[in-house]
Write a protein that holds these residues in place. Structure first.
Motif, PDB file in Angstrom:
ATOM      1  N   SER A   1       4.649 -15.357  11.666  1.00  0.00           N
ATOM      2  CA  SER A   1       4.579 -16.130  10.417  1.00  0.00           C
ATOM      3  C   SER A   1       4.087 -17.555  10.665  1.00  0.00           C
ATOM      4  O   SER A   1       3.275 -18.071   9.892  1.00  0.00           O
ATOM      5  N   ASP A   2       4.562 -18.173  11.739  1.00  0.00           N
ATOM      6  CA  ASP A   2       4.104 -19.530  12.058  1.00  0.00           C
ATOM      7  C   ASP A   2       2.619 -19.546  12.408  1.00  0.00           C
ATOM      8  O   ASP A   2       1.890 -20.447  11.996  1.00  0.00           O
TER       9      ASP A   2
ATOM     10  N   MET B   1       0.296 -17.374  11.398  1.00  0.00           N
ATOM     11  CA  MET B   1      -0.485 -17.117  10.190  1.00  0.00           C
ATOM     12  C   MET B   1      -0.515 -18.350   9.295  1.00  0.00           C
ATOM     13  O   MET B   1      -1.549 -18.676   8.709  1.00  0.00           O
ATOM     14  N   LYS B   2       0.599 -19.039   9.189  1.00  0.00           N
ATOM     15  CA  LYS B   2       0.646 -20.276   8.399  1.00  0.00           C
ATOM     16  C   LYS B   2      -0.354 -21.286   8.961  1.00  0.00           C
ATOM     17  O   LYS B   2      -1.101 -21.921   8.208  1.00  0.00           O
ATOM     18  N   GLN B   3      -0.393 -21.424  10.284  1.00  0.00           N
ATOM     19  CA  GLN B   3      -1.301 -22.375  10.924  1.00  0.00           C
ATOM     20  C   GLN B   3      -2.760 -21.981  10.698  1.00  0.00           C
ATOM     21  O   GLN B   3      -3.604 -22.824  10.389  1.00  0.00           O
TER      22      GLN B   3
ATOM     23  N   LYS C   1      -4.083 -20.145   8.256  1.00  0.00           N
ATOM     24  CA  LYS C   1      -4.465 -20.316   6.857  1.00  0.00           C
ATOM     25  C   LYS C   1      -4.539 -21.788   6.462  1.00  0.00           C
ATOM     26  O   LYS C   1      -5.474 -22.215   5.789  1.00  0.00           O
ATOM     27  N   GLN C   2      -3.581 -22.554   6.911  1.00  0.00           N
ATOM     28  CA  GLN C   2      -3.541 -23.988   6.589  1.00  0.00           C
ATOM     29  C   GLN C   2      -4.740 -24.716   7.201  1.00  0.00           C
ATOM     30  O   GLN C   2      -5.456 -25.455   6.511  1.00  0.00           O
ATOM     31  N   ASP C   3      -4.952 -24.517   8.507  1.00  0.00           N
ATOM     32  CA  ASP C   3      -6.031 -25.234   9.191  1.00  0.00           C
ATOM     33  C   ASP C   3      -7.411 -24.787   8.723  1.00  0.00           C
ATOM     34  O   ASP C   3      -8.312 -25.610   8.549  1.00  0.00           O
TER      35      ASP C   3
ATOM     36  N   SER D   1      -8.204 -23.456   5.768  1.00  0.00           N
ATOM     37  CA  SER D   1      -8.415 -23.949   4.395  1.00  0.00           C
ATOM     38  C   SER D   1      -8.861 -25.402   4.417  1.00  0.00           C
ATOM     39  O   SER D   1      -9.815 -25.781   3.724  1.00  0.00           O
TER      40      SER D   1
ATOM     41  N   SER E   1      -8.411 -22.015  -0.957  1.00  0.00           N
ATOM     42  CA  SER E   1      -7.105 -21.694  -0.375  1.00  0.00           C
ATOM     43  C   SER E   1      -7.000 -20.179  -0.203  1.00  0.00           C
ATOM     44  O   SER E   1      -7.703 -19.416  -0.856  1.00  0.00           O
ATOM     45  N   TRP E   2      -6.121 -19.799   0.700  1.00  0.00           N
ATOM     46  CA  TRP E   2      -5.841 -18.386   0.934  1.00  0.00           C
ATOM     47  C   TRP E   2      -4.697 -17.957   0.031  1.00  0.00           C
ATOM     48  O   TRP E   2      -3.829 -18.757  -0.308  1.00  0.00           O
TER      49      TRP E   2
ATOM     50  N   ALA F   1      -1.181 -16.301  -0.925  1.00  0.00           N
ATOM     51  CA  ALA F   1       0.100 -16.294  -0.207  1.00  0.00           C
ATOM     52  C   ALA F   1       0.302 -14.933   0.457  1.00  0.00           C
ATOM     53  O   ALA F   1      -0.119 -13.902  -0.068  1.00  0.00           O
TER      54      ALA F   1
END
Length: 153
Positions: free
Chosen positions: A69-70, A72-74, A76-78, A80, A94-95, A97
């Motif tokens: 999860s961490d 994937m968050k990184q 998608k965040q980076d 985007s 944005s991706w 959720a």
């Protein structure tokens, strides 16, 4: 971590917000290289990455140094932020959720690589939503219909 030996192969799948077809051929390879860099900078190994204008697939060898999860968050965040800074799209990119993640034995990796490489071919006969549902069902993953990716109206 000393004396830690793993073999974890994950296919991650995620979509553009509202399933919009925003990933353009002109810059998708650059995006995939950028995402590969994010994954490698966290100590994991990308085996294959590809996608369509509305979603991407990434097969990677995952190290047990970070939660999925961490990571994937990184990613998608980076990515985007990178897309927005490059101004590849007119509005804010944005991706959507969430994501799908599926694990594979080493013997299955060549078939998954081939499947991801040939996304354009597969999507001539199947929608992303149907593909995603097939993956969830093939892996016996329980899901709530309310949260499954819906086609853009």
């Amino acid at each position: 971590m000393a004396n830690t030996y793993t073999q974890i192969h994950i296919q991650a799948v995620f979509a553009v917000q509202n399933r919009q077809s925003l990933i353009k051929k002109e810059w998708k390879d650059e995006l995939f290289k950028y995402i590969t860099g994010i994954i490698q900078n966290h100590g994991h190994k990308v085996l294959q990455i590809n996608g369509m204008p509305d979603h991407i697939h990434i097969l990677f060898g995952m190290r047990p140094t970070q939660s999925l999860s961490d990571l994937m968050k990184q990613i998608k965040q980076d990515s985007s932020k990178w897309i927005n800074n490059k101004e590849f799209v007119n509005d804010k990119f944005s991706w959507q959720a969430g994501f799908g993640a599926f694990s594979y034995a080493k013997s299955e990796v060549p078939n998954v690589i081939n499947y991801i490489k040939n996304q354009e071919h597969y999507h001539k006969s199947i929608t992303f939503q149907d593909e995603y549902l097939q993956l969830l069902k093939a892996f016996n993953i329980e899901f709530d219909e309310r949260y499954i990716l819906k086609s853009v109206q």
